[in-house]
Design a protein around this motif. Sequence first.
Motif, short mmCIF file in Angstrom:
data_model
loop_
_atom_site.label_atom_id
_atom_site.label_comp_id
_atom_site.label_asym_id
_atom_site.label_seq_id
_atom_site.Cartn_x
_atom_site.Cartn_y
_atom_site.Cartn_z
N MET A 1 0.86 -1.21 0.00
CA MET A 1 0.00 0.00 0.00
C MET A 1 0.88 1.25 0.00
SD MET A 1 -3.23 0.94 0.08
CE MET A 1 -4.32 -0.27 0.83
N GLU A 2 0.47 2.24 -0.78
CA GLU A 2 1.29 3.46 -0.90
C GLU A 2 1.27 4.29 0.40
OE1 GLU A 2 1.39 5.47 -4.85
OE2 GLU A 2 0.53 7.14 -3.71
N ARG A 3 2.41 4.90 0.69
CA ARG A 3 2.51 5.79 1.86
C ARG A 3 3.03 7.15 1.44
NH1 ARG A 3 5.04 2.06 6.80
NH2 ARG A 3 3.12 0.89 7.15
N THR A 4 2.61 8.19 2.18
CA THR A 4 3.17 9.52 1.94
C THR A 4 3.51 10.20 3.26
OG1 THR A 4 2.91 11.54 0.63
CG2 THR A 4 1.01 10.88 1.95
N PHE A 5 4.37 11.21 3.15
CA PHE A 5 4.74 12.02 4.31
C PHE A 5 4.00 13.35 4.20
CE2 PHE A 5 7.50 15.40 6.02
CZ PHE A 5 7.50 15.01 7.35
N LEU A 6 3.24 13.68 5.24
CA LEU A 6 2.56 14.97 5.32
C LEU A 6 3.00 15.66 6.60
CD1 LEU A 6 -1.14 14.06 4.38
CD2 LEU A 6 0.70 14.76 2.85
N MET A 7 3.04 16.98 6.57
CA MET A 7 3.49 17.71 7.76
C MET A 7 2.70 19.01 7.89
SD MET A 7 7.34 18.97 8.56
CE MET A 7 7.64 19.70 6.97
N VAL A 8 2.08 19.20 9.06
CA VAL A 8 1.48 20.49 9.37
C VAL A 8 2.64 21.40 9.76
CG1 VAL A 8 -0.20 21.75 10.75
CG2 VAL A 8 -0.62 19.34 10.20
N LYS A 9 2.81 22.49 9.02
CA LYS A 9 3.94 23.39 9.24
C LYS A 9 3.70 24.29 10.47
CE LYS A 9 5.18 23.64 4.34
NZ LYS A 9 5.61 24.57 3.27
N PRO A 10 4.73 25.04 10.88
CA PRO A 10 4.58 25.84 12.11
C PRO A 10 3.37 26.78 12.10
CG PRO A 10 6.89 25.76 11.49
CD PRO A 10 6.12 25.09 10.38
N ASP A 11 3.01 27.33 10.94
CA ASP A 11 1.83 28.22 10.91
C ASP A 11 0.54 27.44 11.17
OD1 ASP A 11 2.41 27.01 8.41
OD2 ASP A 11 1.24 28.49 7.31
N GLY A 12 0.46 26.22 10.66
CA GLY A 12 -0.73 25.39 10.88
C GLY A 12 -0.86 24.96 12.33
N VAL A 13 0.28 24.66 12.97
CA VAL A 13 0.26 24.29 14.39
C VAL A 13 -0.18 25.49 15.23
CG1 VAL A 13 1.64 23.51 16.36
CG2 VAL A 13 2.01 22.48 14.10
N ALA A 72 4.38 16.02 12.17
CA ALA A 72 4.82 15.14 11.08
C ALA A 72 3.95 13.88 11.06
CB ALA A 72 6.28 14.76 11.29
N MET A 73 3.55 13.46 9.86
CA MET A 73 2.64 12.31 9.75
C MET A 73 3.02 11.42 8.58
SD MET A 73 -0.92 14.47 9.83
CE MET A 73 -0.24 15.81 8.89
N VAL A 74 2.69 10.14 8.71
CA VAL A 74 2.74 9.22 7.57
C VAL A 74 1.33 8.66 7.37
CG1 VAL A 74 3.73 7.10 6.63
CG2 VAL A 74 5.16 8.63 8.00
N ARG A 125 11.95 8.93 0.83
CA ARG A 125 13.07 9.68 1.40
C ARG A 125 12.61 10.47 2.65
NH1 ARG A 125 15.92 14.46 1.23
NH2 ARG A 125 14.17 15.59 0.37
N GLU A 126 11.48 11.14 2.53
CA GLU A 126 11.01 11.99 3.63
C GLU A 126 10.53 11.16 4.82
OE1 GLU A 126 8.22 14.57 1.60
OE2 GLU A 126 9.84 15.64 0.60
N ILE A 127 9.86 10.04 4.55
CA ILE A 127 9.42 9.17 5.65
C ILE A 127 10.64 8.68 6.42
CG2 ILE A 127 8.39 6.91 6.19
CD1 ILE A 127 6.40 7.45 3.81
N ALA A 128 11.68 8.27 5.70
CA ALA A 128 12.89 7.76 6.36
C ALA A 128 13.64 8.85 7.12
CB ALA A 128 13.80 7.11 5.32
N LEU A 129 13.54 10.09 6.65
CA LEU A 129 14.19 11.22 7.34
C LEU A 129 13.52 11.51 8.68
CD1 LEU A 129 14.86 14.24 4.90
CD2 LEU A 129 16.52 13.07 6.37
N PHE A 130 12.21 11.38 8.72
CA PHE A 130 11.45 11.82 9.90
C PHE A 130 11.07 10.69 10.86
CE2 PHE A 130 11.13 15.58 7.35
CZ PHE A 130 10.97 16.61 8.26
N PHE A 131 10.99 9.45 10.37
CA PHE A 131 10.48 8.36 11.21
C PHE A 131 11.40 7.14 11.20
CE2 PHE A 131 6.69 10.86 10.38
CZ PHE A 131 5.99 10.80 11.58
N ASN A 132 11.50 6.49 12.37
CA ASN A 132 12.11 5.17 12.45
C ASN A 132 11.03 4.15 12.08
OD1 ASN A 132 14.51 6.11 13.54
ND2 ASN A 132 13.56 6.21 15.58
N GLU A 133 11.45 2.99 11.61
CA GLU A 133 10.50 1.91 11.27
C GLU A 133 9.58 1.60 12.47
OE1 GLU A 133 8.73 0.06 8.93
OE2 GLU A 133 10.09 1.30 7.75
N THR A 134 10.14 1.65 13.70
CA THR A 134 9.35 1.28 14.89
C THR A 134 8.25 2.31 15.19
OG1 THR A 134 10.96 2.41 16.26
CG2 THR A 134 11.23 0.02 16.02
#
Length: 143
Positions: A1-13, A72-74, A125-134
Amino acid sequence: MERTFLMVKPDGVQRNLIGEIVSRFEKKGFQLVGAKLMMIDQGLAEKHYQEHKDKPFFNELVDFITSGPVFAMVWEGNNVISVARSMMGKTNPQEAASGTVRGDYGLSVGMNIIHGSDSLESAKREIALFFNETELIDYKKEI
Ligand code: CMP
């Protein structure tokens, strides 16, 4: 199944939009498999935005993304990369359609609320930058 990296930026938070944004993707039917509130340091910001390193706005971009917490979200689902991009709207909120996250809430091209991977390669690339597999949870929806 496809995965993507999404991130609410500082203004959204800062503008209390985490819940609204998570809700849109949940209601669409995508599955959240990882999420965290975090600060991005200079090194991570430069890696994340490496494709923009020669752009005139690079320093501004790094300063902004490191200025406060991000969420940060996957997300997982059919064609989630391109469908999420449609739901986010155009990069410039002034050109983004109503009903999209940026069209409804974005103020400027810098403060545009949300980031989303633009291809399968950048998602990996972005998922691996922000998240560990665990930190990524593989689970079946039972109800
Ligand atoms: P994002 O999807 O996070 O990817 C790169 C970001 O660069 C983009 O969203 C915009 O927020 C930002 N960006 C693009 N063009 C400009 C610009 N002219 N000035 C400042 N930021 C920009």
